[in-house]
Write a protein that holds these residues in place. Structure first.
Motif, PDB file in Angstrom:
ATOM      1  N   MET A  37       0.822  -1.214   0.000  1.00 63.77           N
ATOM      2  CA  MET A  37       0.000   0.000   0.000  1.00 63.77           C
ATOM      3  C   MET A  37       0.858   1.266   0.000  1.00 63.77           C
ATOM      4  O   MET A  37       0.405   2.320  -0.433  1.00 63.77           O
ATOM      5  CB  MET A  37      -0.930   0.021   1.218  1.00 63.77           C
ATOM      6  CG  MET A  37      -2.010  -1.014   1.153  1.00 63.77           C
ATOM      7  SD  MET A  37      -3.059  -0.735  -0.280  1.00 63.77           S
ATOM      8  CE  MET A  37      -3.269  -2.363  -0.885  1.00 63.77           C
ATOM      9  N   LEU A  40       2.926   3.136  -4.585  1.00 65.01           N
ATOM     10  CA  LEU A  40       1.747   3.342  -5.433  1.00 65.01           C
ATOM     11  C   LEU A  40       1.707   2.406  -6.638  1.00 65.01           C
ATOM     12  O   LEU A  40       0.628   1.995  -7.064  1.00 65.01           O
ATOM     13  CB  LEU A  40       1.677   4.798  -5.887  1.00 65.01           C
ATOM     14  CG  LEU A  40       1.461   5.825  -4.774  1.00 65.01           C
ATOM     15  CD1 LEU A  40       1.484   7.239  -5.342  1.00 65.01           C
ATOM     16  CD2 LEU A  40       0.154   5.562  -4.055  1.00 65.01           C
ATOM     17  N   LEU A  41       2.858   2.073  -7.198  1.00 67.94           N
ATOM     18  CA  LEU A  41       2.874   1.197  -8.376  1.00 67.94           C
ATOM     19  C   LEU A  41       2.452  -0.234  -8.043  1.00 67.94           C
ATOM     20  O   LEU A  41       2.033  -0.974  -8.932  1.00 67.94           O
ATOM     21  CB  LEU A  41       4.276   1.191  -8.992  1.00 67.94           C
ATOM     22  CG  LEU A  41       4.734   2.515  -9.609  1.00 67.94           C
ATOM     23  CD1 LEU A  41       6.197   2.415 -10.043  1.00 67.94           C
ATOM     24  CD2 LEU A  41       3.856   2.888 -10.781  1.00 67.94           C
ATOM     25  N   ARG A  43       0.054  -1.086  -5.753  1.00 67.52           N
ATOM     26  CA  ARG A  43      -1.336  -1.177  -5.274  1.00 67.52           C
ATOM     27  C   ARG A  43      -2.270  -1.948  -6.201  1.00 67.52           C
ATOM     28  O   ARG A  43      -3.067  -2.755  -5.734  1.00 67.52           O
ATOM     29  CB  ARG A  43      -1.898   0.214  -5.024  1.00 67.52           C
ATOM     30  CG  ARG A  43      -1.411   0.811  -3.747  1.00 67.52           C
ATOM     31  CD  ARG A  43      -2.114   2.109  -3.477  1.00 67.52           C
ATOM     32  NE  ARG A  43      -1.511   2.782  -2.335  1.00 67.52           N
ATOM     33  CZ  ARG A  43      -1.909   3.935  -1.880  1.00 67.52           C
ATOM     34  NH1 ARG A  43      -2.894   4.576  -2.469  1.00 67.52           N
ATOM     35  NH2 ARG A  43      -1.320   4.474  -0.835  1.00 67.52           N
TER      36      ARG A  43
END
Length: 86
Positions: A37, A40-41, A43
């Protein structure tokens, strides 16, 4: 959390070992969730993987059987074999 609850069913040395294993398992999952989490890549990967496996399983249930046997029997079996050999 279910592993910690299950560890309460033991007493003595088994309880200590069970609580230790359950705590390590919980911390591993929390750490992995924080990493996934936090970056970002990463998620969307679990969601896309779950959707892909769901679609594959809806297409043919044999894929589900192969996945479950591979993940819960074959891979742990290989790891246990490797740790006992080396």
């Amino acid at each position: 959390m279910t592993a910690i609850i299950a560890a309460f069913g033991f007493s003595g040395i088994e309880r200590t070992a069970g609580m230790t294993a359950a705590t390590v398992h919980l911390l591993y999952n929390v750490f992995a969730m924080a990493v996934i989490m936090g970056i970002l890549l990463l998620r969307p990967i679990p969601v896309k993987a779950a959707a892909w496996l769901g679609n594959l399983g809806a297409e043919n249930t044999l894929y589900v059987v192969i996945w479950v046997l591979g993940v819960f029997v074959a891979i742990p079996g290989v790891m246990i074999l490797l740790t006992s050999v080396f």
